[in-house]
Scaffold this motif. Structure first.
Motif, PDB file in Angstrom:
ATOM      1  N   TYR A  64       0.815  -1.216   0.000  1.00  0.00           N
ATOM      2  CA  TYR A  64       0.000   0.000   0.000  1.00  0.00           C
ATOM      3  C   TYR A  64       0.853   1.272   0.000  1.00  0.00           C
ATOM      4  O   TYR A  64       0.291   2.372   0.007  1.00  0.00           O
ATOM      5  CB  TYR A  64      -0.914   0.053   1.233  1.00  0.00           C
ATOM      6  CG  TYR A  64      -1.820  -1.134   1.415  1.00  0.00           C
ATOM      7  CD1 TYR A  64      -2.419  -1.773   0.331  1.00  0.00           C
ATOM      8  CD2 TYR A  64      -2.094  -1.621   2.693  1.00  0.00           C
ATOM      9  CE1 TYR A  64      -3.253  -2.860   0.521  1.00  0.00           C
ATOM     10  CE2 TYR A  64      -2.929  -2.712   2.891  1.00  0.00           C
ATOM     11  CZ  TYR A  64      -3.503  -3.325   1.799  1.00  0.00           C
ATOM     12  OH  TYR A  64      -4.337  -4.408   1.991  1.00  0.00           O
ATOM     13  N   TYR A  65       2.173   1.125   0.044  1.00  0.00           N
ATOM     14  CA  TYR A  65       3.078   2.274   0.223  1.00  0.00           C
ATOM     15  C   TYR A  65       2.683   3.061   1.472  1.00  0.00           C
ATOM     16  O   TYR A  65       2.712   4.286   1.499  1.00  0.00           O
ATOM     17  CB  TYR A  65       3.035   3.216  -0.993  1.00  0.00           C
ATOM     18  CG  TYR A  65       3.233   2.549  -2.317  1.00  0.00           C
ATOM     19  CD1 TYR A  65       4.495   2.153  -2.748  1.00  0.00           C
ATOM     20  CD2 TYR A  65       2.150   2.314  -3.174  1.00  0.00           C
ATOM     21  CE1 TYR A  65       4.685   1.543  -3.982  1.00  0.00           C
ATOM     22  CE2 TYR A  65       2.325   1.700  -4.408  1.00  0.00           C
ATOM     23  CZ  TYR A  65       3.589   1.313  -4.806  1.00  0.00           C
ATOM     24  OH  TYR A  65       3.762   0.707  -6.029  1.00  0.00           O
ATOM     25  N   LYS A  66       2.322   2.354   2.538  1.00  0.00           N
ATOM     26  CA  LYS A  66       1.665   2.994   3.675  1.00  0.00           C
ATOM     27  C   LYS A  66       2.408   2.743   4.983  1.00  0.00           C
ATOM     28  O   LYS A  66       2.824   1.612   5.263  1.00  0.00           O
ATOM     29  CB  LYS A  66       0.235   2.474   3.805  1.00  0.00           C
ATOM     30  CG  LYS A  66      -0.659   3.261   4.752  1.00  0.00           C
ATOM     31  CD  LYS A  66      -2.056   2.688   4.742  1.00  0.00           C
ATOM     32  CE  LYS A  66      -3.038   3.557   5.511  1.00  0.00           C
ATOM     33  NZ  LYS A  66      -3.328   4.816   4.813  1.00  0.00           N
ATOM     34  N   PHE A  67       2.522   3.819   5.789  1.00  0.00           N
ATOM     35  CA  PHE A  67       3.126   3.755   7.113  1.00  0.00           C
ATOM     36  C   PHE A  67       2.061   4.009   8.172  1.00  0.00           C
ATOM     37  O   PHE A  67       1.216   4.892   8.026  1.00  0.00           O
ATOM     38  CB  PHE A  67       4.220   4.813   7.261  1.00  0.00           C
ATOM     39  CG  PHE A  67       5.395   4.620   6.348  1.00  0.00           C
ATOM     40  CD1 PHE A  67       6.535   3.958   6.793  1.00  0.00           C
ATOM     41  CD2 PHE A  67       5.373   5.096   5.039  1.00  0.00           C
ATOM     42  CE1 PHE A  67       7.625   3.768   5.955  1.00  0.00           C
ATOM     43  CE2 PHE A  67       6.452   4.920   4.197  1.00  0.00           C
ATOM     44  CZ  PHE A  67       7.575   4.254   4.657  1.00  0.00           C
ATOM     45  N   THR A  68       2.122   3.208   9.254  1.00  0.00           N
ATOM     46  CA  THR A  68       1.219   3.405  10.391  1.00  0.00           C
ATOM     47  C   THR A  68       2.012   3.215  11.674  1.00  0.00           C
ATOM     48  O   THR A  68       3.110   2.653  11.669  1.00  0.00           O
ATOM     49  CB  THR A  68       0.042   2.412  10.368  1.00  0.00           C
ATOM     50  OG1 THR A  68       0.551   1.070  10.414  1.00  0.00           O
ATOM     51  CG2 THR A  68      -0.809   2.595   9.118  1.00  0.00           C
ATOM     52  N   GLU A  69       1.432   3.663  12.778  1.00  0.00           N
ATOM     53  CA  GLU A  69       2.015   3.380  14.080  1.00  0.00           C
ATOM     54  C   GLU A  69       1.720   1.930  14.440  1.00  0.00           C
ATOM     55  O   GLU A  69       0.825   1.297  13.874  1.00  0.00           O
ATOM     56  CB  GLU A  69       1.418   4.316  15.146  1.00  0.00           C
ATOM     57  CG  GLU A  69       1.637   5.794  14.880  1.00  0.00           C
ATOM     58  CD  GLU A  69       3.046   6.269  15.202  1.00  0.00           C
ATOM     59  OE1 GLU A  69       3.902   5.420  15.557  1.00  0.00           O
ATOM     60  OE2 GLU A  69       3.307   7.475  15.084  1.00  0.00           O
ATOM     61  N   ARG A  70       2.472   1.392  15.391  1.00  0.00           N
ATOM     62  CA  ARG A  70       2.245   0.014  15.839  1.00  0.00           C
ATOM     63  C   ARG A  70       0.950  -0.043  16.641  1.00  0.00           C
ATOM     64  O   ARG A  70       0.878   0.426  17.769  1.00  0.00           O
ATOM     65  CB  ARG A  70       3.425  -0.477  16.682  1.00  0.00           C
ATOM     66  CG  ARG A  70       4.686  -0.660  15.870  1.00  0.00           C
ATOM     67  CD  ARG A  70       5.800  -1.281  16.680  1.00  0.00           C
ATOM     68  NE  ARG A  70       6.280  -0.368  17.721  1.00  0.00           N
ATOM     69  CZ  ARG A  70       7.290  -0.640  18.539  1.00  0.00           C
ATOM     70  NH1 ARG A  70       7.903  -1.808  18.462  1.00  0.00           N
ATOM     71  NH2 ARG A  70       7.685   0.228  19.438  1.00  0.00           N
ATOM     72  N   GLU A  71      -0.067  -0.655  16.086  1.00  0.00           N
ATOM     73  CA  GLU A  71      -1.409  -0.615  16.663  1.00  0.00           C
ATOM     74  C   GLU A  71      -1.465  -1.220  18.056  1.00  0.00           C
ATOM     75  O   GLU A  71      -2.083  -0.662  18.961  1.00  0.00           O
ATOM     76  CB  GLU A  71      -2.392  -1.348  15.740  1.00  0.00           C
ATOM     77  CG  GLU A  71      -2.556  -0.671  14.388  1.00  0.00           C
ATOM     78  CD  GLU A  71      -3.465  -1.447  13.479  1.00  0.00           C
ATOM     79  OE1 GLU A  71      -4.052  -2.441  13.946  1.00  0.00           O
ATOM     80  OE2 GLU A  71      -3.605  -1.066  12.306  1.00  0.00           O
ATOM     81  N   SER A  72      -0.822  -2.347  18.253  1.00  0.00           N
ATOM     82  CA  SER A  72      -0.928  -3.040  19.538  1.00  0.00           C
ATOM     83  C   SER A  72      -0.307  -2.241  20.676  1.00  0.00           C
ATOM     84  O   SER A  72      -0.636  -2.450  21.836  1.00  0.00           O
ATOM     85  CB  SER A  72      -0.259  -4.418  19.445  1.00  0.00           C
ATOM     86  OG  SER A  72       1.121  -4.285  19.161  1.00  0.00           O
ATOM     87  N   ARG A  73       0.623  -1.339  20.333  1.00  0.00           N
ATOM     88  CA  ARG A  73       1.312  -0.568  21.361  1.00  0.00           C
ATOM     89  C   ARG A  73       0.967   0.914  21.283  1.00  0.00           C
ATOM     90  O   ARG A  73       1.572   1.730  21.951  1.00  0.00           O
ATOM     91  CB  ARG A  73       2.821  -0.734  21.214  1.00  0.00           C
ATOM     92  CG  ARG A  73       3.275  -2.182  21.222  1.00  0.00           C
ATOM     93  CD  ARG A  73       4.761  -2.285  21.019  1.00  0.00           C
ATOM     94  NE  ARG A  73       5.156  -3.676  20.848  1.00  0.00           N
ATOM     95  CZ  ARG A  73       6.400  -4.058  20.616  1.00  0.00           C
ATOM     96  NH1 ARG A  73       7.357  -3.172  20.544  1.00  0.00           N
ATOM     97  NH2 ARG A  73       6.704  -5.337  20.471  1.00  0.00           N
TER      98      ARG A  73
END
Length: 294
Positions: free
Chosen positions: A276-285
């Protein structure tokens, strides 16, 4: 050399302006990266001056720069993205995959014409992206005179200008280092004078790949002696799985806040989904991390 008397003032002449600046600062950065809230809090958004995104080839610097561009434009902040490498069409395709979470392989292999869901996503994307203040060009900005002219003619005036990437600027044989250095100095000066946040994407020398960890360092910013010196913020990007192909951490992505004139430095871990060429934060943390930085 003529000295400007207005630049030679006692401290008391600056105090009222500094006080007003303090009063004007809010609980949120003026140029926030909303899609990456924890990183945004650590660097306190983009700032007027020069930010550098440094990485080896295929390590996500263009993807991150494009995501930041859309993120800000989505907040009605005028952004100009100057690509010196990819076409406008290719960048819009990447942006579509990022915003609508469409697998790039599906687009590449012609699934679009058979998949009504992807077509619906495209219509939604096309309608929305037509309304935001994001200007993308290809081949403009290879010298700082073009950027200066662009700042003068573009309306609304850009608050963020991104150049991808600085090693692709126009140079003469045998003068690449000197001309790139001059470009960097002028770009930062132009950003400060016109009050925009400037982002230069930069390649990393091959020496980064030869180290044990493959991680980039400030001194490895390619073909320039002044990028590290003149940058207000330097973010070095590292995707270890590109080298190891280890499925256990395939999406772990490190950003090293290697330099920040008035803020925190150190490593920050994101999740990168290249399809997706996509960056996200680490959801679990996410919640724990956010609490720690507030």
């Amino acid at each position: 050399m003529n000295l400007d008397p207005e630049k030679i003032q006692p401290i008391r002449m600056y105090l009222s302006g500094i006080h007003e600046d303090f009063e004007d600062r809010g609980e949120k950065p003026k140029l926030s990266i909303n899609t990456l809230p924890i990183l945004n809090h650590k660097i306190w958004g983009l700032k007027e001056g020069l930010t550098v995104l440094g990485a080896r080839t295929s390590q996500g610097k263009s993807a991150l720069a494009l995501q930041i561009a859309f993120d800000l434009a989505d907040q009605s902040i005028p952004v100009v993205f100057l690509s010196l490498e990819m076409t406008v069409e290719a960048l819009i395709e990447r942006l579509f995959c990022n915003v609508e979470c469409v697998d790039n392989h599906d687009i590449l292999t012609g699934k679009f014409k058979k998949d009504s869901q992807i077509q619906t996503k495209w219509r939604t994307f096309a309608e929305y992206v037509s309304k935001i203040p994001l200007l993308i060009t290809c081949g403009i900005g290879k010298d700082f005179y073009e950027i200066n002219k662009l700042v003068q003619i573009v309306e609304p005036k850009p608050r963020v200008i991104i150049v991808d990437y600085v090693q692709a600027v126009a140079t003469k044989a045998g003068q690449s280092r000197e001309m790139i250095n001059e470009y960097i100095r002028y770009f930062r000066q132009l950003a400060l004078e016109n009050k925009f946040a400037g982002i230069l994407c930069s390649q990393i020398n091959r020496g980064a790949a030869e180290s044990k960890s493959n991680e980039p360092h400030l001194y490895q910013l390619k073909e320039t002696g002044v990028l590290e010196e003149h940058a207000d913020t330097v973010l070095l990007l590292h995707w270890q799985n590109f080298y190891t192909k280890d499925p256990s951490n395939a999406n772990e992505f490190k950003i090293n806040i290697a330099k920040q004139r008035n803020g925190r430095t150190g490593d920050h871990i994101l999740i990168y989904k290249p399809e997706y060429y996509k960056f996200t934060e680490r959801e679990s943390r996410f919640e724990k991390q956010y609490e720690e930085v507030i």
